[in-house]
Design a protein around this motif. Structure first.
Motif, PDB file in Angstrom:
ATOM      1  N   ILE A 180       3.514 -13.231  -0.985  1.00  0.00           N
ATOM      2  CA  ILE A 180       4.572 -12.798  -0.066  1.00  0.00           C
ATOM      3  C   ILE A 180       4.626 -11.276   0.010  1.00  0.00           C
ATOM      4  O   ILE A 180       4.679 -10.688   1.099  1.00  0.00           O
ATOM      5  N   LEU A 181       4.593 -10.621  -1.145  1.00  0.00           N
ATOM      6  CA  LEU A 181       4.611  -9.156  -1.150  1.00  0.00           C
ATOM      7  C   LEU A 181       3.351  -8.595  -0.512  1.00  0.00           C
ATOM      8  O   LEU A 181       3.400  -7.583   0.197  1.00  0.00           O
ATOM      9  N   GLY A 182       2.221  -9.267  -0.747  1.00  0.00           N
ATOM     10  CA  GLY A 182       0.980  -8.829  -0.124  1.00  0.00           C
ATOM     11  C   GLY A 182       1.049  -8.869   1.389  1.00  0.00           C
ATOM     12  O   GLY A 182       0.508  -7.989   2.068  1.00  0.00           O
ATOM     13  N   LEU A 183       1.740  -9.870   1.930  1.00  0.00           N
ATOM     14  CA  LEU A 183       1.906  -9.957   3.380  1.00  0.00           C
ATOM     15  C   LEU A 183       2.722  -8.779   3.911  1.00  0.00           C
ATOM     16  O   LEU A 183       2.426  -8.238   4.980  1.00  0.00           O
ATOM     17  N   PHE A 184       3.742  -8.376   3.168  1.00  0.00           N
ATOM     18  CA  PHE A 184       4.515  -7.192   3.567  1.00  0.00           C
ATOM     19  C   PHE A 184       3.622  -5.959   3.599  1.00  0.00           C
ATOM     20  O   PHE A 184       3.704  -5.140   4.524  1.00  0.00           O
ATOM     21  N   TYR A 185       2.773  -5.808   2.575  1.00  0.00           N
ATOM     22  CA  TYR A 185       1.877  -4.655   2.539  1.00  0.00           C
ATOM     23  C   TYR A 185       0.889  -4.687   3.704  1.00  0.00           C
ATOM     24  O   TYR A 185       0.581  -3.644   4.298  1.00  0.00           O
ATOM     25  N   LEU A 186       0.394  -5.887   4.048  1.00  0.00           N
ATOM     26  CA  LEU A 186      -0.537  -6.012   5.166  1.00  0.00           C
ATOM     27  C   LEU A 186       0.132  -5.649   6.488  1.00  0.00           C
ATOM     28  O   LEU A 186      -0.475  -4.990   7.340  1.00  0.00           O
ATOM     29  N   VAL A 187       1.377  -6.084   6.657  1.00  0.00           N
ATOM     30  CA  VAL A 187       2.113  -5.731   7.875  1.00  0.00           C
ATOM     31  C   VAL A 187       2.298  -4.215   7.954  1.00  0.00           C
ATOM     32  O   VAL A 187       2.125  -3.607   9.016  1.00  0.00           O
TER      33      VAL A 187
END
Length: 273
Positions: A180-187
């Motif tokens: 989930i946190l990785g998705l924030f970083y990708l965004v």
């Protein structure tokens, strides 16, 4: 006090009302976040300021963790005063832990860079895989590290050792949170690359002010139940009478209820024989 906890970080103030739901659900998380939005915004910004000198980011981490730990437990937090007080009480461990983390993180990223850009063979592929594994493991360890530091009387070795154990004891929830946190970083990365100056400015504002408190609160909803299950509950199953007030301050025991008076007359004590 011969218990497990370091000290009582709670102060009197409004917490969760009697009978109020404390289930760790998606809805409850966002209700809690928006109910404490401005408090989390202020301590998140203070965390960013503390982290500008990278080697001192451990100071901001313990302060932010203290505030979000209390909020996630439904306990009152005074925000900035708790943030600063926690740094003052824990800086002797938080500062070296932050320096160690920064150095280890730099070494891990150097290894990733080296193995990724070196001509690929079996050795470099194994090295790259090991580096990725170490990076993920160490990143998850930091979910627990600051929480353990402010909650227990452990030395640095014990903090790292228990963080490592909890990384694998709660592996599936930890990995879900990491994704989930990785998705924030990708965004955020996508907005910087394709969003131009406006996208970059927006990412900076979110990263500086909003994201630290949001992330730390999310981590507490995953980390604290695991710490309670594997570290706190087993100890107090064997020592049920230790640290009663400290456990109440963390929401581990119900608050003491005032009993109705049996006598209505005011007692006046004397030294009469």
């Amino acid at each position: 006090m011969a218990g497990l906890f370091f000290q009582n970080y709670s102060k009197p103030g409004p917490g969760v009302g009697k009978g109020e739901s404390r289930k760790k659900t998606f809805v409850v998380f966002f209700e809690t976040y928006f109910r404490n939005f401005w408090k989390l915004l202020s301590v998140g910004f203070a965390y960013t300021i503390c982290s500008i000198p990278v080697l001192s980011y451990g100071l901001g981490s313990v302060g932010l963790t203290k505030v979000t730990r209390n909020i996630s437990r439904g306990k009152h937090s005074f925000g900035m005063s708790d943030f600063l007080e926690t740094i003052q009480k824990n800086w002797k461990q938080a500062l070296p832990a932050g320096i160690i983390n920064a150095v280890l993180t730099a070494l891990i990223f150097f290894d990733l860079y080296f193995f990724f850009f070196t001509e690929q063979d079996n050795f470099t592929l194994i090295g790259l895989g090991v580096s990725i594994f170490v990076l993920v493991t160490f990143s998850i360890m930091k979910y627990y590290m600051w929480l353990i530091l402010i909650t227990f009387r452990f030395n640095l070795w014990q903090i790292y050792k228990n963080s490592f154990k909890l990384t694998f004891l709660n592996i599936w929830k930890n990995l879900l949170l990491a994704v989930i946190l990785g998705l924030f970083y990708l965004v955020g990365y996508w907005m910087i690359v394709y969003g131009g100056e406006l996208g970059t400015a927006l990412v900076l504002v979110v990263a500086i002010c909003f994201f630290p408190g949001f992330k730390s609160l999310m981590v507490q909803y995953v980390a604290f139940p695991s710490v309670q299950k594997y570290m706190i509950d087993p100890y107090y199953a064997e020592h049920p009478d230790d640290d009663i007030e400290l456990r109440r301050s963390l929401g581990l025991l119900p608050e003491a209820e005032e009993e109705d008076p049996v006598f209505t007359d005011e007692p006046i004590l004397t030294d009469r024989d």
